[in-house]
Scaffold this active site. Structure first.
Site, PDB file in Angstrom:
ATOM      1  N   ASP A 156      73.365 142.520 -12.698  1.00  0.00           N
ATOM      2  CA  ASP A 156      72.831 142.340 -14.048  1.00  0.00           C
ATOM      3  C   ASP A 156      73.666 143.126 -15.055  1.00  0.00           C
ATOM      4  O   ASP A 156      74.891 143.223 -14.905  1.00  0.00           O
ATOM      5  CB  ASP A 156      71.359 142.781 -14.057  1.00  0.00           C
ATOM      6  CG  ASP A 156      70.515 141.992 -15.043  1.00  0.00           C
ATOM      7  OD1 ASP A 156      70.765 142.098 -16.257  1.00  0.00           O
ATOM      8  OD2 ASP A 156      69.601 141.280 -14.598  1.00  0.00           O
ATOM      9  N   HIS A 229      68.483 144.473 -20.220  1.00  0.00           N
ATOM     10  CA  HIS A 229      68.066 143.434 -19.279  1.00  0.00           C
ATOM     11  C   HIS A 229      68.088 143.933 -17.836  1.00  0.00           C
ATOM     12  O   HIS A 229      67.142 143.708 -17.062  1.00  0.00           O
ATOM     13  CB  HIS A 229      68.987 142.228 -19.461  1.00  0.00           C
ATOM     14  CG  HIS A 229      68.549 140.985 -18.783  1.00  0.00           C
ATOM     15  ND1 HIS A 229      68.855 140.705 -17.471  1.00  0.00           N
ATOM     16  CD2 HIS A 229      67.852 139.913 -19.235  1.00  0.00           C
ATOM     17  CE1 HIS A 229      68.365 139.517 -17.150  1.00  0.00           C
ATOM     18  NE2 HIS A 229      67.758 139.010 -18.199  1.00  0.00           N
ATOM     19  N   SER A 566      64.284 135.340 -15.935  1.00  0.00           N
ATOM     20  CA  SER A 566      64.909 136.616 -15.549  1.00  0.00           C
ATOM     21  C   SER A 566      63.881 137.611 -15.044  1.00  0.00           C
ATOM     22  O   SER A 566      64.172 138.452 -14.189  1.00  0.00           O
ATOM     23  CB  SER A 566      65.620 137.248 -16.752  1.00  0.00           C
ATOM     24  OG  SER A 566      66.865 136.664 -16.977  1.00  0.00           O
TER      25      SER A 566
END
Length: 792
Positions: A156, A229, A566
Site C-alpha cells: 500500500d 491509506h 480498499s
C-alpha cells in the site's frame, strides 16, 4: 547474447493498447517500463548471477538495437535494471522503447515482455458486526490466539508506525520464520519496527523511472505513510485494541483490527501519481521471500489477460508458496463489468455497509427533511436558523464547472453566507467543500449524480456539509427553482448533524461504489468472491495528513473514517490470518472456500441484501457468494481445494498458449489432456458459473465436476439441496456424500440445463440459484450462476 527468432512476438497492437500512457501514438523514442519474465534455467553458466545476465542482456540489446536505429534514441537510464525478481517471479523490469521491447522477445529464455500498468488505490465497529467478540470463551479469535505469529503483508502507501494500533505490548518474540527487514529511510528508523510491525520496505524505482526523482518535500523516501491509506488498511487487518477511539467525535468506542495479535509487514509501493506494476511485483517478491502468510492489496487497474497482469502473476507465485492473497474488487460500481483483480487464485473482495451510520439531514424552508450523511466535526450551524440556499450550477459563468464546484468556478458575490448545493464528480468530495469555503459559503450539500444513485459516503468536510442521494438532489434543485419563481421568496435550508447512530437496519447493504461482475476476463469464474465491511470504516490515521486528505486541512486525528473496497479487502486479509492460525494445514484455496461457502446473503431483517445504489435486492454479481461470516468459516465442514495443476488446466481451457501459461505459472504445460477434461468452469471453485450462447437453440446443458474435502467430523453424511434458477433444472450426482474420515475427498457432478430466453442480439440475461450440502451441523453453500447470451 545471440539473437534467436524462434520465440513469437506479441502483436504490436496489443503492446500499444497496453502502454501506460493515454495515447497509442507514443513516439518510438519514448521509454516505458516493461516487466520481463525469463526462464531461470536459461541463464548461461558464464554469468555468476541472474542479475549479471540481465544487465549483460540489456547492454547487448541497447547497443545492438540503438546502433541500427534510424533516429537517435535517448541515453539509457543510470541503472539498466529497475528491479530484479526471484521469488514469485523470475525476471526483471527495465525502461525500454517499444522497438527494444519487441526485440527483447527474440532473446533466448524470454517468456514474456509485459507493459507496466499504473494502479490506483481503491479507497471500529466492524469486528462486532462480524461477530468477533473478545469476551467469547470460544470462537475464531480465541481458537486462533487472535492471529498471533501469523504475518500479514500490506502492499500500500506505507505505514505510520507510532500509532497505538501497532503497539507490541504483550506480544511474544518475532516468529522465527521471519526473514524480512525494517528498511530505514527519511523519518523512518530501523528501530521504527517492533514485535507488531516486524517489517517495512519501500519500492520506488518504477515510480521514479516514469515520473523523475521523487519530490521529498511532499513524500517520504521511506516506508512512512504520507497518504494515510496504508496506515488505515493495515490497522483494519491487524490493528491492536485501542480505547478510546473516534474521528472528530464520531464512532466513539474501541478500535480493533480483524487479527489483533497478527504481525504486520508494510510494503510501500504507492506514491503521489499511483502504484506502478514493477514496484508492486517487487513487493510481492520480497513479501514471499520474507515469510508472510497473507498479502493484502487494496489497489487495482485495467483488467487484462492474466499473462499480462503483473498483480495476477505475482499473486500466483505467492499462492504457490502457500500465501493467501486478497485484493479489492474496485470502486467502479454500481455499473456492471467493473470488478478488477479477477484472477481465480486471488480472493476478490467487494464492499458492504455495517449497522452504523452518521446522519446529517437537510431541512428545507418548506419543512421537508432530506436524509444525508456527514463526518463534519467543527462548529455546527446555528440551531433553528435557516440559511439562504443556492444551486452552484445556476450561479457561475460556466454552469458545468460551477455545478461541480470545481476550483475557481464559484462567484464569491453569489456564494457568500449561503448554503451551496454542489454536484458530485470530477474533483474529490472534500475538495468541493473547500471550494465553497474559499468562496465564502456557509456550508455545502453534495448531491449524487444519476450514476451514483442513492449510495452515501460520509466525509470529514472542512465546513458544515452533508451528502445526499441522486433523487434527493433532484428534489432540492426543484425546491430552489420553485422558490426562485416567487418574487418575494428565497430558498432556505439548514443541516442538522445527528452524530453516530448504531443498530441501523437494513445491514449489510451492498455499497453503491462497490465494483460489480460479471468477470470481464473469465465470466465462468464468479467475481467478486464475497463482500466485507467497506463503508465508513474507522481505522488508524497518520499525523501528517488531515482527516479530509486535503493539503490545507491542518486538523489531526489518530483515527479516520474511510470508505471503499480498499477497506473491505483488509477485513478479509485479517480473517484469513485468523483461519490460517486456527487451521495451519489449510491452503489458500481452502481458506477462501471456507469464507465463501459459509457466507450469507440476507440482511439483519432476514431479507435478501439490498443494493444501496437502487434500493432493490442485490444479486450474485454484486456480492458473489455473500457476506463473510467469520465464526462459521472457522468450521465450514467441507472445502473446495485447488492445486497448481488445476490452475494449469484452467489456463489451458482459457485457450492460453503454453508460453502464456509459463509466463504465469513458471511451468511448462501440456494442454492436450486439459482440453479433453472439460470446460473452463470446471475449476474446483466454490461457486459454479456457466455462460450459454443461445445461437437459436431451445435447450442448453453443461456439467460441473467438483471435489470437496472433509474438514469436519470424521464420520459425516452430507445431503444436497438445490435451489435452481428460474428456467433451469439442476441435478446432482450423487446427491449424498458419505465421509469416513477427516481429510477424505469425494467428487460430485452438477448438471445444469436451461431453456432459451427471448433476447435481442448482443444482450444477455442472468439467473442464479444455489447448491447446499448439509450434514445437519454444517451448510456448505455454492452459488449457481447461469448467464444466457444472444450473440450478435
Amino acid at each position: 547474447m545471440a539473437i534467436s527468432s524462434n520465440l513469437p512476438l506479441l502483436p504490436a497492437a496489443l503492446f500499444l493498447l497496453l502502454l501506460p500512457t493515454p495515447s497509442v501514438l507514443a513516439t518510438e523514442r519514448e521509454r516505458k517500463t516493461f516487466i520481463v519474465r525469463v526462464r531461470p534455467d536459461a541463464k548461461p553458466s558464464i554469468f555468476p548471477t541472474h542479475q549479471h545476465w540481465y544487465e549483460s542482456s540489456l547492454t547487448s540489446l541497447l547497443s545492438s538495437h540503438d546502433s541500427s536505429a534510424a533516429t537517435a534514441t535517448p541515453p539509457p537510464p543510470p541503472s539498466l535494471l529497475l528491479h530484479t525478481y526471484s521469488t514469485v517471479f523470475h525476471g526483471f523490469s527495465a525502461q525500454l522503447t517499444l522497438s527494444q521491447a519487441h526485440a527483447l522477445h527474440s532473446f533466448p529464455g524470454i517468456l514474456a515482455v509485459i507493459p507496466e500498468q499504473v494502479r490506483q488505490l481503491h479507497t471500529t465497529r466492524s469486528p462486532q458486526f462480524l461477530g468477533l467478540k473478545t469476551s467469547d470463551s470460544a470462537g475464531l479469535l480465541k481458537e486462533s490466539d487472535f492471529g498471533s505469529d501469523l504475518v500479514i503483508a500490506v502492499i500500500d502507501t506505507g505505514i505510520w508506525p507510532e500509532r497505538k494500533s501497532f503497539d507490541d505490548r504483550d506480544l511474544g518474540p518475532v516468529p522465527p520464520k521471519w526473514k524480512g527487514a525494517c528498511v530505514p529511510g527519511r523519518d523512518f528508523l530501523a528501530t521504527s519496527c517492533n514485535r507488531k510491525l516486524i517489517g517495512a520496505r519501500y519500492f520506488s524505482n518504477g515510480y521514479e523511472a516514469t515520473n523523475g526523482k521523487m519530490n521529498e518535500t511532499t513524500e517520504y523516501r521511506s516506508p512512512r505513510d504520507s497518504d494515510g491509506h496504508g496506515t488505515h488498511t493495515a490497522s483494519i487487518a491487524a490493528g491492536r485494541y485501542v480505547f478510546p477511539a473516534s474521528t472528530l467525535g464520531y464512532a466513539r468506542g474501541v478500535a480493533a483490527g480483524m487479527a489483533p495479535k497478527a504481525r504486520l509487514a508494510a510494503y510501500k509501493v504507492c506514491w503521489n501519481s499511483g502504484c506502478y506494476d514493477s514496484d508492486i511485483l517487487a513487493a510481492f517478491d520480497a513479501a514471499v521471500a520474507d515469510g508472510v502468510d497473507v498479502i493484502s492489496l487494496s489497489v487495482g487497474g485495467v483488467v487484462v489477460p492474466y499473462y499480462l497482469d503483473a498483480i495476477a502473476i505475482g499473486a500466483f507465485g505467492a499462492w504457490e508458496a502457500g500465501v493467501f492473497v486478497s485484493a479489492s474488487a474496485g470502486n467502479g460500481g454500481p455499473g456492471g463489468l467493473t470488478v478488477t483483480n479477477v484472477a481465480p487464485w486471488v480472493t476478490t473482495v467487494a464492499a458492504g455497509t455495517i449497522d452504523r451510520d452518521f446522519p446529517a439531514e437537510v431541512k428545507l424552508g418548506n419543512g421537508k427533511v432530506i436524509p444525508g450523511t456527514s463526518l463534519y466535526g467543527g462548529p455546527a450551524l446555528a440551531p433553528h436558523k435557516l440559511y439562504p440556499l443556492i444551486y452552484a450550477g445556476s450561479e457561475g459563468s460556466d454552469g458545468y464547472s460551477s455545478s461541480l464546484c470545481l476550483e475557481n468556478s464559484l462567484d464569491p458575490k453569489a456564494v457568500e453566507g449561503k448554503l451551496v448545493l454542489c454536484d458530485r464528480g470530477i474533483n474529490s468530495r472534500a475538495s468541493k467543500g473547500e471550494v465553497v469555503k474559499k468562496a465564502g459559503g456557509i456550508g455545502m450539500i453534495l448531491a449524487n449524480g444519476v450514476f451514483d444513485g442513492e449510495g452515501l459516503v460520509a466525509d470529514c468536510h472542512v465546513l458544515p456539509a452533508t451528502a445526499v442521494g441522486a433523487s434527493s438532489g433532484d428534489e432540492i434543485r426543484k425546491y430552489i427553482l420553485s422558490e426562485s419563481k416567487k418574487s418575494s421568496a428565497t430558498a432556505t435550508a439548514t443541516i442538522m448533524f445527528r452524530g453516530t447512530r448504531l443498530n441501523v437496519s437494513p445491514a449489510p447493504v451492498v455499497a453503491s461504489f462497490s465494483a460489480r461482475g460479471p468477470n470481464p476476463e473469465t465470466p465462468e469464474i464468479l467475481k467478486p468472491d464475497l463482500i466485507a465491511p467497506g463503508l465508513n470504516i474507522l481505522a488508524a490515521w497518520p499525523d501528517g495528513v488531515g482527516p479530509s486528505g486535503l493539503p490545507s486541512d491542518k486538523r489531526r486525528t489518530e483515527f479516520n473514517i474511510l470508505s471503499g473496497t480498499s477497506m473491505a479487502c483488509p477485513h478479509v486479509s485479517g480473517l484469513a490470518a485468523l483461519l490460517k492460525a486456527a487451521h495451519p494445514e489449510w491452503s489458500p484455496a481452502a481458506i477462501r472456500s471456507a469464507l465463501m461457502t459459509t457466507a450469507y446473503t440476507v440482511d439483519n431483517r432476514g431479507e435478501t441484501m439490498l443494493d444501496e445504489s437502487s434500493g432493490n435486492s442485490s444479486t450474485v454479481m454484486d456480492y458473489g457468494a455473500g457476506h463473510v461470516h467469520p465464526q462459521k468459516a472457522m468450521d465450514p465442514g467441507l472445502v473446495f481445494d485447488i492445486t497448481t495443476y488445476d490452475y494449469v488446466d484452467f489456463l489451458c481451457n482459457s485457450n492460453y498458449t503454453v508460453k502464456n501459461i509459463q509466463a504465469i505459472t513458471r511451468k511448462k504445460a501440456d494442454c492436450s489432456g486439459a482440453k479433453r477434461a472439460g470446460h473452463i468452469g470446471n475449476l474446483n471453485y466454490p461457486s459454479l458459473s456457466v455462460v450459454f450462447q443461445q445461437y437459436g437453440r431451445h435447450k442448453m446443458s453443461t456439467h460441473f465436476i467438483r471435489t470437496v474435502t472433509n474438514v469436519g467430523d470424521a464420520n459425516s453424511v452430507y445431503k444436497a439441496a438445490v435451489t435452481p434458477a428460474v428456467g433451469t433444472s439442476v441435478t446432482v450426482q450423487p446427491d449424498k456424500l458419505t465421509f469416513r474420515r477427516a481429510g477424505q475427498k469425494l467428487n460430485f457432478l452438477v448438471r445444469v440445463e436451461a431453456e432459451a430466453v427471448k433476447l435481442s442480439p448482443g444482450s444477455s440475461s442472468l439467473k442464479s440459484g444455489s447448491l447446499v450440502w448439509s450434514d445437519g451441523k454444517h451448510s456448505v453453500r455454492s452459488p449457481i450462476v447461469v448467464t444466457m447470451q444472444q450473440p450478435l
